[in-house]
Design a protein around this motif. Structure first.
Motif, short mmCIF file in Angstrom:
data_model
loop_
_atom_site.label_atom_id
_atom_site.label_comp_id
_atom_site.label_asym_id
_atom_site.label_seq_id
_atom_site.Cartn_x
_atom_site.Cartn_y
_atom_site.Cartn_z
N ALA A 301 45.61 46.51 42.71
CA ALA A 301 44.61 45.63 42.10
C ALA A 301 44.79 45.60 40.59
O ALA A 301 44.95 46.64 39.96
N VAL A 303 42.62 44.73 37.53
CA VAL A 303 41.20 44.57 37.22
C VAL A 303 41.07 44.12 35.77
O VAL A 303 41.43 44.85 34.84
N GLN A 494 45.78 41.80 44.37
CA GLN A 494 44.37 41.46 44.13
C GLN A 494 44.11 41.42 42.62
O GLN A 494 44.39 42.39 41.91
N THR A 501 35.25 45.22 42.73
CA THR A 501 35.95 46.35 43.36
C THR A 501 35.01 47.24 44.17
O THR A 501 35.47 48.20 44.79
N ASN A 505 39.05 50.33 47.83
CA ASN A 505 39.92 51.36 47.28
C ASN A 505 41.35 50.86 47.25
O ASN A 505 41.79 50.17 48.17
N ILE A 509 46.10 51.00 40.60
CA ILE A 509 45.05 50.35 39.80
C ILE A 509 45.60 50.05 38.41
O ILE A 509 46.13 50.93 37.73
N LEU A 556 36.56 53.93 41.26
CA LEU A 556 37.79 53.17 41.47
C LEU A 556 39.02 54.07 41.34
O LEU A 556 40.00 53.92 42.07
#
Length: 905
Positions: A301, A303, A494, A501, A505, A509, A556
């Motif tokens: 992901a 973010v 993602q 989020t 999981n 990250i 996260l």
């Protein structure tokens, strides 16, 4: 999805039929992942019900929630029955008051108690209001504000209840009185998944359901922040763990020990905001190399803590085949949104009954709005007209005559708020039939939806709305709107915001913009309630909000294996360049191995040597053509910067014109020059008398009007501001020159005007025994003073370096310096006149008449103190001019940019 898998496994152990459960989630996004997990486990039963906690409260309350436009319009309808205030001003403060009121209703025991407190506090601060009754007390406006709210908000609540409406805060207040009955009577089994902070009502509901054994709670916690009271991320979960409902028979589930597990954590200090996104390809390359060739993007992901970085992020990730975007892009940041703002600004100007349009209010709309080929032609012609005539303020009739054929011309006409709204709806609808890219299409569609929603809502109300109020209302809506991207959440990388989020999981990250002020948001809360008031009545402050963001951050990270934290270290604008304190906490407290990397922008240093252009065969061919028409201005241009000479004489380029809001130095000189030409052209060939010049002095205003016409400018351009001053100065300069000539005649001098703008061309000038070039140019004024032929060049700046007395070894390069530009120009003009034998004289005077020093008259070029020049005397400056031309033609000498000197007129 480790946490969701644990929840499903535990529920299946409790009951193989999940339809017996109702899952309550922080958001709807995890639902699709839960369905995938059930599919993987070959679950064949009915699905459970899914609710967000807000939906659950709404169902319990039995009320219809009202928000957004509908709420603002309903509230104003009530407010205007009590107070006289226009809708635009109301909208400037009501959304913030509504948010504060919802907070009060959610967290305090009584909204009236808070409103009374605020009113009383202002009364205490304003205790001396009656001591100086005649003087205006600035604190009164605060007192009056809370006095109004104390009356208005209870009335608003009453009217909402009559309609069976409720705000988010009112839902909490209603549910508070229904919790016990609901918990006792419901037949549903609720499963609360992954919650951190509850409002008092939400907490009461969960605890009551737990008491009746009608609820299960699954928390995702970690020993790292649960066992350390200093860790703000565990603030709310530590309190929940102490609930009496959690005991030996009902454990607090789950507290894990994953955060301290081995992780690859890298912190990148990046110089620049967008520069962070440029690191993403390298990070993914590293992740792919560290894993197998079958790198699974679904476990990764990105973010974004700054939503404005979404476009550069997508650009940086263009090589990745599948990307799922779960965050929206702010509508306010798109081009069509800016054009809409410009339209409303223009309409507000039209409401003031102005007789003209400011060009900067019109051009951005024409440039930013999507347009058909037919519209494009009209717009280009219109822009050309503005440039040619330097139009700053566009008359209404001119705008109509030039742009009436524009498909959306009605947007440039004065409209009422309702008419404008209807026109905008129709315009957006028609636009969607044009070929548009997806982002622009979505942008237009969102505005069409906003406009239609607003139109429908306004139909139920009868108060008048002006354009300014309509603009405020739409801005409030647009600022909270975003374009949502559709994708496949179960495949690919993602890209999301932090709140998306929750419950999810990822092994890998990447957090971008981990700066203070982005994570956490800090003390940036938009509220009218002071910090101490919020603390007094148990309302959330920025401290509680920081704790919530801290939990999202640590949760996260706790199940991840590879963590990349990027922050902008560059201080610019609103960015302080300060990394988030969460990073500092990780560094000091976690005990994890953390690698720090500093990334500087890879910008090549500026080349101080400047541009160097070799003289190719093609360039030399162009120079052969140039030799046939050489002007003094060409050589001056070369002295200032050879590359400019190359651009203008070899490539034949020219700088792009732009509308001048203030008269440029060049056009100021033209204004005076054209005015003088208008006056003196009537006396060409005459030996001037006093009466001639006295008559010309009466025509100065007319001469300036004619000069403005020659410049193709509008008269209105000179009616105010700096341009009025420039015109006044030009008038004084023209008058001073006429008076100077008049005084010459009064003193007994004879002055004859021979020619103006005299054209000389094809004047042969040898540069070697076998090679010639040919001069051409225009001489501003040729006259005879007391029988002596004079050539005069007008200049806006002062005359400089006209006295030439060089040493013998300096003669060859005498005029090969930009400081000698005036002497070079005069020498060429003098040579051209004498060589062409236009006049019987074989000698003359030449000089500069400076508009900055009109009182000095003509300042003559002097060669060894000689002002009467002939071809023999001119040979000295001509020698250096010959060398300059040979340098330009020399194929071995490139055109090298002059980086140390700036061009000046």
């Amino acid at each position: 999805m480790k946490f969701l898998n644990k929840i499903i496994d535990d529920l299946l152990q409790k009951n193989v039929d999940l339809s017996k459960f109702t899952l309550v989630l922080p958001g709807k996004r995890p639902v699709v992942f839960i369905k995938k997990i059930l599919q993987e486990k070959a679950y064949s039963g009915f699905l459970p019900e899914f609710y967000t906690i807000e939906e659950l409260l709404k169902n319990i309350s039995g009320k219809q929630q009202i928000n957004g436009i509908a709420m603002w319009l309903f509230a104003y309808e009530i407010y205007k029955t009590q107070y006289d205030e226009d809708f635009g001003n109301f909208l400037k403060w009501f959304p913030t008051v509504l948010k504060d009121w919802d907070d009060i209703l959610k967290f305090s025991e009584s909204d009236l108690a808070v409103l009374d407190f605020m009113f009383d506090e202002e009364r205490i601060k304003n205790w001396a209001e009656n001591l100086n009754a005649e003087e205006e007390n600035p604190r009164n406006k605060f007192l009056n504000f809370w006095r109004k709210q104390r009356n208005f908000l209870p009335l608003l609540k009453l009217k909402l209840q009559e309609k069976n409406y409720a705000t988010a805060g009112m839902l909490h207040e209603i549910v508070k009185n229904k919790v016990q009955d609901f918990a006792q009577n419901t037949n549903e089994n609720f499963v609360f998944c992954g919650f951190n902070a509850f409002t008092p009502v939400e907490q009461k509901l969960v605890k009551e359901l737990l008491k009746w054994d009608k609820a299960i709670c699954y928390f995702q916690a970690d020993n790292y922040y649960m066992n350390d009271a200093r860790q703000e991320s565990g603030k709310f979960l530590r309190e929940h763990k102490k609930w009496p409902e959690f005991n030996d028979s009902r454990e607090f589930t789950w507290i894990e020990n994953d955060f301290k597990s081995e992780k690859n954590i890298k912190i990148f200090e990046v110089s620049g905001n967008v520069s962070q996104t440029k690191l993403l390809p390298e990070i993914f390359s590293e992740l792919s190399n560290n894993n197998s060739s079958n790198f699974d993007f679904t476990k990764t992901a990105v973010v974004l803590l700054d939503e404005n970085l979404l476009p550069p992020t997508l650009d940086a990730l263009s090589s990745i085949e599948r990307i799922n975007i779960t965050m929206g892009f702010p509508l306010k940041n798109l081009g069509f949104s800016n054009a809409m703002k410009k339209i409303f600004h223009l309409q507000k100007q039209l409401q003031k009954n102005q007789n003209s349009y400011y060009y900067k209010d019109v051009l951005p709309i024409l440039e930013e709005l999507p347009k058909s080929p037919e519209d494009e032609i009209l717009i280009q012609n219109f822009k050309k007209l503005l440039l040619e005539r330097n139009i700053i303020y566009i008359a209404k009739n001119r705008l109509e005559s030039e742009l009436s054929g524009l498909s959306y011309f009605n947007l440039f006409q004065k409209k009422s708020a309702k008419e404008l709204l209807l026109n905008l709806i129709n315009y957006c609808f028609q636009l969607k039939f044009q070929p548009l890219d997806d982002i622009v299409y979505e942008n237009i569609s969102h505005f069409e939806k906003v406009f239609k929603t607003l139109q429908n809502q306004l139909n139920d109300y009868h108060f008048e709305m002006d354009v300014e109020s309509l603009e405020v209302l739409i801005n409030q809506l647009v600022n909270s709107e975003s374009i949502d991207f559709q994708g496949e959440p179960l495949q690919g990388l993602q890209v999301m915001g932090l709140l998306e989020t929750r419950l999810l999981n990822f092994e890998n990250i990447i957090l971008v913009s981990v700066n203070e002020g982005k994570l956490p948001l800090g003390n940036s809360q938009n509220t009218y309630l002071p910090f101490d008031v919020r603390r007094e009545f148990n309302l959330h402050t920025f401290l509680e909000n920081d704790s919530i963001y801290a939990y999202h951050f640590y949760r996260l990270l706790q199940d991840s294996k590879n963590v990349y934290l990027l922050y902008n270290a560059l201080s610019s604008g609103l960015n302080t360049g300060e990394k988030s304190r969460f990073i500092t906490q990780l560094e000091i407290e976690s005990g994890l191995n953390i690698e720090h990397l500093v990334v500087e922008n890879s910008i090549e240093p500026v080349n101080q040597d400047g541009i160097i252009l070799e003289k190719t065969d093609e360039v030399l061919d162009k120079l052969e053509v140039w030799k046939t028409r050489v002007s003094a201005s060409h050589l001056v241009n070369y002295l200032w910067n050879p590359v400019d000479f190359y651009l203008s004489q070899i490539l034949k380029t020219r700088s792009e014109d732009s509308v001048e809001e203030e008269l440029s130095q060049r056009n100021y000189g033209n204004l005076v020059h054209f005015a003088l030409h208008f006056l003196y052209k009537n006396v060409i060939g005459k030996t001037l008398k006093e009466s001639n010049l006295e008559d010309l002095l009466k025509q100065v205003d007319a001469s300036l009007d004619d000069a403005i016409k020659t410049l193709n400018h509008e008269k209105e351009f000179y009616n105010s501001g700096m341009n009025y001053i420039h015109k006044s100065i030009a008038k004084r300069v023209v008058t001073d020159i006429l008076n100077y000539d008049l005084n010459l005649i009064k003193k007994g001098n004879q002055l004859e005007i021979i020619d103006l703008e005299m054209r000389v061309e094809n004047v042969e000038f040898p540069i070697s025994e076998s090679e010639n070039i040919y001069f051409y140019g225009f001489i501003d004024r040729v006259d005879r003073l007391n029988g002596e032929l004079r050539i005069i060049d007008y200049k806006t700046k002062k005359a400089t370096n006209l006295f030439l007395k060089p040493k013998e070894d300096k003669i060859e390069s005498l005029l090969m310096n930009k400081k000698m530009a005036q002497a070079l120009q005069l020498s060429i003009y003098a040579y051209a006149i004498l060589k062409s034998k236009k006049f019987p004289e074989n000698h003359l005077q030449c000089g500069i008449w400076s508009f900055a020093e009109t009182g000095k008259g003509v300042q003559n070029l002097q060669l060894f103190e000689e002002t009467i020049l002939d071809l023999n005397i001119l040979e000295m400056p001509l020698e250096s001019i010959r060398n300059l031309i040979l340098e330009i033609l020399n194929p071995e000498i490139p055109f090298a940019e002059n980086t140390t000197q700036n061009y000046s007129n």
